[in-house]
Design an enzyme around this catalytic site. Structure first.
Site, mmCIF file in Angstrom:
data_model
loop_
_atom_site.group_PDB
_atom_site.id
_atom_site.type_symbol
_atom_site.label_atom_id
_atom_site.label_comp_id
_atom_site.label_asym_id
_atom_site.label_seq_id
_atom_site.Cartn_x
_atom_site.Cartn_y
_atom_site.Cartn_z
ATOM 1 N N GLY A 61 8.042 13.656 0.140
ATOM 2 C CA GLY A 61 6.928 12.805 0.104
ATOM 3 C C GLY A 61 5.527 13.476 -0.634
ATOM 4 O O GLY A 61 5.467 14.678 -0.412
ATOM 5 N N CYS B 70 17.295 16.004 5.292
ATOM 6 C CA CYS B 70 16.706 16.118 4.198
ATOM 7 C C CYS B 70 16.872 17.644 3.803
ATOM 8 O O CYS B 70 16.583 18.009 2.786
ATOM 9 C CB CYS B 70 15.223 15.687 3.955
ATOM 10 S SG CYS B 70 14.898 13.950 3.931
ATOM 11 N N ARG C 143 1.047 -1.120 -0.040
ATOM 12 C CA ARG C 143 -0.093 0.096 0.141
ATOM 13 C C ARG C 143 0.980 1.183 -0.080
ATOM 14 O O ARG C 143 0.746 2.178 -0.505
ATOM 15 C CB ARG C 143 -1.042 0.071 1.149
ATOM 16 C CG ARG C 143 -2.081 -1.117 1.146
ATOM 17 C CD ARG C 143 -3.107 -0.798 2.127
ATOM 18 N NE ARG C 143 -2.680 -0.761 3.508
ATOM 19 C CZ ARG C 143 -2.480 -1.792 4.321
ATOM 20 N NH1 ARG C 143 -2.990 -2.834 4.067
ATOM 21 N NH2 ARG C 143 -1.964 -1.682 5.463
#
Length: 392
Positions: free
Chosen positions: A310, A166, A60
């Site tokens: 994301g 990040c 998923r």
């Protein structure tokens, strides 16, 4: 910093004297290309896990990340040599660092060489190095091994940013900007390099958050050359860098949590991260744009080079700032092609930004000369730079 000079706001796109510019970009990747559609079966086979619920959950997640392909250092050869990396609970930090230290150096050298080739000047003209990685740990650091691998002069000044996560690419760009503007004639090599081997683990019901990383993160390296007052004969500036700011959000340090343990790095990403970014991104952008003297600009009159943490983060930024869908296209493309490659990602986003701005110019559509370079990392830390696209 004060407001941007009115002359710079005109239509003539020349670099402003003394302002840092990005003069070239480069990237590199390991040899293993992973197709997202095959990742789940390969990962569970490699780690000898047969838990159907965990497998369904990862399936998923892989469908929701929008990632199509990624590059990884991990290979059958590495697992054959170090089978303990795929076994739960073993003390493997030494093995991981042996692999990671070599891998990130190799990729950083390759990306830097590609960048220097695109730049067009001699490697001996590099005066400073800023090196960024959250995937290694050693003394001396990767900055020295990068300089050695490139054959840089021992007089080259080096700066090392470790475990910035990040936001590391934009943090490194901010540092490189300051160096370039305070050292006339300098040319700064910014290199970022990351691999997920440092945190690779088998699936576990005790660590369900690990599956997010498995579905999302990728490996690679990026590089930029930064300098002010470009030589018109041999240098072509891509972006001019203006106001740069950093801000951390108090009491959010557990939102992105990483610990170096005997099993490598253990990461925990809170589900609240997208909401935290959404709740704070507009005020941060207003502060950044205001400091640059561009408060009159509509968000959709600017370009947006945003770290692709994301799809949920990009979707929330787009919604909160009411951005047109095409504004985050470079970020979404970078996510689709490379996954979240941590500090490297901003290099890939800027490459796509340049590609898309040229298409807009060729179609005689409105160009977005001014824009924001943004990233979010542990802290929670926001990094932002106002930039001017000189390549459109």
């Amino acid at each position: 910093m004060g407001s941007i000079d009115a002359a710079v706001l005109g239509s003539e796109k020349k670099s402003n004297p003394g302002k840092a510019t990005i003069l070239a970009l480069g990237k590199a990747f390991p040899h293993q290309l992973v197709m997202q559609e095959y990742l789940v079966d390969g990962y569970f086979k490699t780690t000898k896990c047969d838990d159907p619920e965990l497998k369904q959950k990862l399936t998923r997640l892989c469908k929701t990340t929008t990632v199509k392909t990624r590059y990884v250092v991990m290979s059958e050869e590495i697992l054959k040599k170090y089978p303990e990396l795929a076994i739960e609970g073993g003390s493997t930090v030494t093995q991981r660092l042996d692999i990671c230290n070599d891998a990130v150096t190799e990729m950083a050298v390759e990306a830097s060489r590609a960048c220097i080739k695109n730049w067009g000047r001699s490697i001996s003209d590099i005066t400073h190095v800023v090196y960024v990685s959250s995937s290694e740990a050693r003394l001396p650091g990767g900055d020295l091994y990068l300089a050695k691998g490139l054959g840089l002069s021992p007089d080259t000044h080096r700066v090392l940013l470790y475990f910035v996560g990040c936001s590391g690419g934009v943090a490194g760009l901010r540092v490189a900007k300051d160096i370039a503007e305070n050292n006339p004639g300098s040319r700064v090599l910014l290199a970022t390099s990351e691999t997920t081997i440092i945190g690779f683990k088998p699936p576990s019901v005790d660590r369900p958050y690990d599956l997010v990383g498995v579905a999302l993160f990728g490996d690679g390296a990026g590089a930029m050359i930064i300098g002010s007052d470009p030589d018109p004969i041999c240098e072509k500036p891509l972006f001019e860098l203006h106001t740069a700011i950093q801000n951390f959000l108090p009491e959010t340090e557990k939102t992105i949590d990483g610990r170096l343990t005997e099993q490598g790095i253990n990461f925990k990403l809170s589900r609240e991260l997208p909401q935290i970014i959404e709740d704070n991104v507009e005020n941060f952008c207003k502060k950044l744009i205001g400091k640059a003297g561009l408060a009159h600009k509509n968000y959709n009159q600017m370009f947006w080079a945003v770290h692709p943490g994301g799809p949920a983060i990009l979707n929330r930024i787009e919604k909160r700032l009411n951005l047109s869908p095409e504004k985050l296209s470079p970020s979404r493309r970078a996510l689709m092609d490379y996954g979240n490659a941590s500090s490297n990602s901003i290099v890939y986003v800027l490459e796509y930004m340049l590609e898309e701005s040229k298409k807009v110019r060729n179609m005689n559509e409105e160009e977005n000369e001014w824009g924001l370079i943004l990233a979010f990392g542990p802290g929670v830390t926001f990094e932002g730079i106002i930039a001017r696209n000189l390549d459109v």
